[in-house]
Scaffold this motif. Sequence first.
Motif, PDB file in Angstrom:
ATOM      1  N   CYS A  99     -19.827  39.132   5.831  1.00 12.97           N
ATOM      2  CA  CYS A  99     -19.362  39.507   4.491  1.00 12.97           C
ATOM      3  C   CYS A  99     -19.528  38.237   3.711  1.00 12.97           C
ATOM      4  N   VAL A 100     -19.402  36.966   2.380  1.00 11.03           N
ATOM      5  CA  VAL A 100     -18.834  36.189   2.040  1.00 11.03           C
ATOM      6  C   VAL A 100     -17.727  36.071   0.769  1.00 11.03           C
ATOM      7  N   PHE A 101     -16.682  35.671   0.485  1.00 14.83           N
ATOM      8  CA  PHE A 101     -15.468  36.915  -0.217  1.00 14.83           C
ATOM      9  C   PHE A 101     -15.014  35.217  -1.108  1.00 14.83           C
ATOM     10  N   ASP A 102     -15.751  34.783  -1.662  1.00 11.67           N
ATOM     11  CA  ASP A 102     -16.002  33.905  -3.108  1.00 11.67           C
ATOM     12  C   ASP A 102     -13.583  33.442  -3.023  1.00 11.67           C
ATOM     13  N   ARG A 112     -10.273  43.370  -2.041  1.00  6.04           N
ATOM     14  CA  ARG A 112      -9.192  43.588  -0.740  1.00  6.04           C
ATOM     15  C   ARG A 112      -9.393  44.838  -0.469  1.00  6.04           C
ATOM     16  N   VAL A 113     -10.270  45.585  -0.835  1.00 10.51           N
ATOM     17  CA  VAL A 113     -11.056  46.500  -0.253  1.00 10.51           C
ATOM     18  C   VAL A 113     -11.986  46.721   0.639  1.00 10.51           C
ATOM     19  N   GLU A 114     -12.196  45.359  -0.086  1.00 11.25           N
ATOM     20  CA  GLU A 114     -14.028  45.248   1.486  1.00 11.25           C
ATOM     21  C   GLU A 114     -13.602  44.431   1.624  1.00 11.25           C
ATOM     22  N   HIS A 115     -13.102  43.283   1.700  1.00 10.64           N
ATOM     23  CA  HIS A 115     -12.588  42.938   3.073  1.00 10.64           C
ATOM     24  C   HIS A 115     -11.207  43.706   4.301  1.00 10.64           C
ATOM     25  N   THR A 116     -11.205  44.026   3.763  1.00  4.86           N
ATOM     26  CA  THR A 116      -9.986  45.281   4.210  1.00  4.86           C
ATOM     27  C   THR A 116     -11.072  46.241   5.347  1.00  4.86           C
ATOM     28  N   VAL A 117     -12.359  46.896   4.686  1.00  5.09           N
ATOM     29  CA  VAL A 117     -12.773  47.521   5.184  1.00  5.09           C
ATOM     30  C   VAL A 117     -14.545  46.303   6.128  1.00  5.09           C
ATOM     31  N   ALA A 118     -14.439  45.210   5.655  1.00  6.70           N
ATOM     32  CA  ALA A 118     -15.498  44.649   6.983  1.00  6.70           C
ATOM     33  C   ALA A 118     -14.546  43.380   7.689  1.00  6.70           C
TER      34      ALA A 118
END
Length: 131
Positions: A99-102, A112-118
């Motif tokens: 997962c790449v976060f800008d 933030r939800v996606e980062h927590t899930v990742a």
Amino acid sequence: AGGALRRSARFSLSYKMEFVKVYIALPITSRPEPILSERLSNAFARSEELRRMVYGMYEQRKVHLFITTPFDIAPVGTEKTEAQIMSECVKTVIEADVCVFDKDWRTSKGCRVEHTVASLYGNKIIDLSKQ
């Protein structure tokens, strides 16, 4: 000649190429542009820039990349609700290898939800805010 052809066909079938699923997370509705259409247009342009960056990162490796952005899940003009889009994004994050976060992902509730899930699912995370 026929045997050689069959052997080369077996070889190509037994060769396994590594597949890497990449999800690109970036702010969309939390962007600073005052007009929604500008936010969407600029976010889409940034997602394509990040897609090219990811291809560049894996250029030297013999892998097949499958890159997904929120715009692949819900193209501009879609009739999906935010909840429908986020549920599909979270599913994609769970299935991703990377997962790449800008750089400004922390400004977005969705990111933030996606980062927590990742993090919970042990995905490799590339955080561009730290670069």
